[in-house]
Motif scaffolding. Sequence first.
Motif, PDB file in Angstrom:
ATOM      1  N   ILE A 153      39.235  56.935  39.528  1.00  0.00           N
ATOM      2  CA  ILE A 153      39.464  57.538  40.831  1.00  0.00           C
ATOM      3  C   ILE A 153      40.957  57.713  41.063  1.00  0.00           C
ATOM      4  CG2 ILE A 153      39.073  57.370  43.309  1.00  0.00           C
ATOM      5  CD1 ILE A 153      36.634  55.761  42.844  1.00  0.00           C
ATOM      6  N   HIS A 154      41.341  58.910  41.426  1.00  0.00           N
ATOM      7  CA  HIS A 154      42.737  59.263  41.695  1.00  0.00           C
ATOM      8  C   HIS A 154      43.234  58.524  42.939  1.00  0.00           C
ATOM      9  CE1 HIS A 154      46.182  61.832  42.789  1.00  0.00           C
ATOM     10  NE2 HIS A 154      46.155  62.276  41.542  1.00  0.00           N
ATOM     11  N   GLN A 155      44.545  58.286  42.990  1.00  0.00           N
ATOM     12  CA  GLN A 155      45.115  57.577  44.130  1.00  0.00           C
ATOM     13  C   GLN A 155      44.835  58.301  45.443  1.00  0.00           C
ATOM     14  OE1 GLN A 155      49.261  57.278  43.226  1.00  0.00           O
ATOM     15  NE2 GLN A 155      49.659  59.454  43.422  1.00  0.00           N
ATOM     16  N   PHE A 156      44.668  57.515  46.489  1.00  0.00           N
ATOM     17  CA  PHE A 156      44.432  57.960  47.867  1.00  0.00           C
ATOM     18  C   PHE A 156      43.039  58.546  48.107  1.00  0.00           C
ATOM     19  CE2 PHE A 156      49.098  58.086  47.566  1.00  0.00           C
ATOM     20  CZ  PHE A 156      49.430  57.278  48.654  1.00  0.00           C
ATOM     21  N   CYS A 157      42.168  58.543  47.105  1.00  0.00           N
ATOM     22  CA  CYS A 157      40.818  59.067  47.321  1.00  0.00           C
ATOM     23  C   CYS A 157      39.970  58.068  48.103  1.00  0.00           C
ATOM     24  CB  CYS A 157      40.137  59.388  45.997  1.00  0.00           C
ATOM     25  SG  CYS A 157      40.699  60.906  45.228  1.00  0.00           S
ATOM     26  N   ARG A 158      38.971  58.599  48.806  1.00  0.00           N
ATOM     27  CA  ARG A 158      38.015  57.798  49.561  1.00  0.00           C
ATOM     28  C   ARG A 158      36.603  58.045  49.027  1.00  0.00           C
ATOM     29  NH1 ARG A 158      39.592  56.768  55.356  1.00  0.00           N
ATOM     30  NH2 ARG A 158      41.843  57.106  55.485  1.00  0.00           N
ATOM     31  N   VAL A 159      35.808  56.982  48.992  1.00  0.00           N
ATOM     32  CA  VAL A 159      34.396  57.091  48.626  1.00  0.00           C
ATOM     33  C   VAL A 159      33.597  56.458  49.753  1.00  0.00           C
ATOM     34  CG1 VAL A 159      32.616  56.538  46.936  1.00  0.00           C
ATOM     35  CG2 VAL A 159      34.971  56.960  46.172  1.00  0.00           C
ATOM     36  N   GLY A 160      32.690  57.236  50.356  1.00  0.00           N
ATOM     37  CA  GLY A 160      31.979  56.777  51.537  1.00  0.00           C
ATOM     38  C   GLY A 160      30.861  55.797  51.232  1.00  0.00           C
ATOM     39  N   ASP A 161      30.342  55.185  52.283  1.00  0.00           N
ATOM     40  CA  ASP A 161      29.257  54.210  52.172  1.00  0.00           C
ATOM     41  C   ASP A 161      28.063  54.787  51.411  1.00  0.00           C
ATOM     42  OD1 ASP A 161      30.837  52.664  53.821  1.00  0.00           O
ATOM     43  OD2 ASP A 161      29.570  52.883  55.604  1.00  0.00           O
ATOM     44  N   ASP A 174      37.714  63.361  47.749  1.00  0.00           N
ATOM     45  CA  ASP A 174      36.960  62.374  48.508  1.00  0.00           C
ATOM     46  C   ASP A 174      35.453  62.624  48.386  1.00  0.00           C
ATOM     47  OD1 ASP A 174      39.346  61.282  49.407  1.00  0.00           O
ATOM     48  OD2 ASP A 174      39.418  62.576  51.168  1.00  0.00           O
ATOM     49  N   THR A 175      34.702  61.513  48.354  1.00  0.00           N
ATOM     50  CA  THR A 175      33.245  61.586  48.241  1.00  0.00           C
ATOM     51  C   THR A 175      32.616  61.191  49.570  1.00  0.00           C
ATOM     52  OG1 THR A 175      33.393  60.943  45.905  1.00  0.00           O
ATOM     53  CG2 THR A 175      31.237  60.770  46.971  1.00  0.00           C
ATOM     54  N   THR A 250      41.226  63.383  53.491  1.00  0.00           N
ATOM     55  CA  THR A 250      42.591  63.908  53.454  1.00  0.00           C
ATOM     56  C   THR A 250      42.864  64.715  52.183  1.00  0.00           C
ATOM     57  OG1 THR A 250      43.430  61.865  52.450  1.00  0.00           O
ATOM     58  CG2 THR A 250      43.476  62.013  54.856  1.00  0.00           C
ATOM     59  N   ARG A 251      41.964  64.641  51.209  1.00  0.00           N
ATOM     60  CA  ARG A 251      42.172  65.323  49.927  1.00  0.00           C
ATOM     61  C   ARG A 251      41.151  66.437  49.692  1.00  0.00           C
ATOM     62  NH1 ARG A 251      45.352  63.336  46.255  1.00  0.00           N
ATOM     63  NH2 ARG A 251      44.085  64.216  44.586  1.00  0.00           N
ATOM     64  N   GLY A 252      40.281  66.679  50.675  1.00  0.00           N
ATOM     65  CA  GLY A 252      39.174  67.580  50.446  1.00  0.00           C
ATOM     66  C   GLY A 252      38.030  66.825  49.778  1.00  0.00           C
ATOM     67  N   ILE A 253      36.808  67.293  49.952  1.00  0.00           N
ATOM     68  CA  ILE A 253      35.643  66.585  49.442  1.00  0.00           C
ATOM     69  C   ILE A 253      35.208  67.135  48.083  1.00  0.00           C
ATOM     70  CG2 ILE A 253      34.835  65.922  51.718  1.00  0.00           C
ATOM     71  CD1 ILE A 253      32.716  68.149  51.488  1.00  0.00           C
ATOM     72  N   VAL A 254      34.587  66.266  47.312  1.00  0.00           N
ATOM     73  CA  VAL A 254      33.978  66.684  46.053  1.00  0.00           C
ATOM     74  C   VAL A 254      32.942  67.754  46.339  1.00  0.00           C
ATOM     75  CG1 VAL A 254      32.520  65.933  44.137  1.00  0.00           C
ATOM     76  CG2 VAL A 254      34.383  64.457  44.938  1.00  0.00           C
ATOM     77  N   ARG A 255      33.001  68.850  45.638  1.00  0.00           N
ATOM     78  CA  ARG A 255      32.046  69.959  45.853  1.00  0.00           C
ATOM     79  C   ARG A 255      31.165  70.135  44.634  1.00  0.00           C
ATOM     80  NH1 ARG A 255      32.058  71.499  51.207  1.00  0.00           N
ATOM     81  NH2 ARG A 255      31.508  73.622  50.663  1.00  0.00           N
TER      82      ARG A 255
END
Length: 255
Positions: A153-161, A174-175, A250-255
């Motif tokens: 996972i790249h820095q600053f990415c988020r993965v949701g619950d 972000d996921t 903040t990075r856009g979501i995985v599409r």
Amino acid sequence: MIHPTAIVDPGARLADDVEVGPFSVIGPDVEIGAGSRIGPHVVIQGPTVLGERTRIFQFASVGEDCQDKKYAGEPTRLVMGDDNVIREGVTLHRGTIQDRAETTIGSRNLFMAYVHVGHDCVIGDDCILANQVTLAGHVRLGDFVILGGLSAIHQFCRVGDHAMAGGGSIITKDTPAYVMINGNPAQAHGLNLVGLRRRGFAKEAIHALGEAYKLVYRQGMTVDQALTEIRARYSLPETEAFAASIEASTRGIVR
């Protein structure tokens, strides 16, 4: 409880029943909660706080200085909750003053062999990181996240619950919560339906999440249009959590 070959700094604070295996090294400013078991050849540096019933296997390195070149020895921390399992060769680094000065890990997480958690990461509860998962600095994982082996996972990415990544995924965006991703670069492949059913989500909530997913990924809408439509159609906590996880990106979501 502490093997005679282990080295425990006098400034470390261990609960009375903590076990420490042969040749392990525990530095100053380390706090380890009751019922914890530290295996052989483990290194724990501080400031680090480990909760109760922590289990650490051999050759893990916990609370070490981070690899960020900006880090200059400032007093940053690693803080973990209870009932975490840290398998062989795992590396968990402390934070940096450029962020929160703390790497934060919740409770009941499983870090399989050779996982790396970089500086300033925030990890929720009940996550599973399979063998050789790598988190760069500043990554945030929600609760019940599952990352397949060799994912990065790249820095600053988020993965949701309740999100899940298949093995070998390269994640640079972000996921959203509840979404299943896979690939290099990672792409969305529907909801984590198996996980949701196993955790007892109601059929109504799963159905609504499926419809919300289609609005974001299948209807050709902009993200803002999809979020507006989701909130107009549904008022469930699950659909709001899905929408909020996208809104927080903040990075856009995985599409």
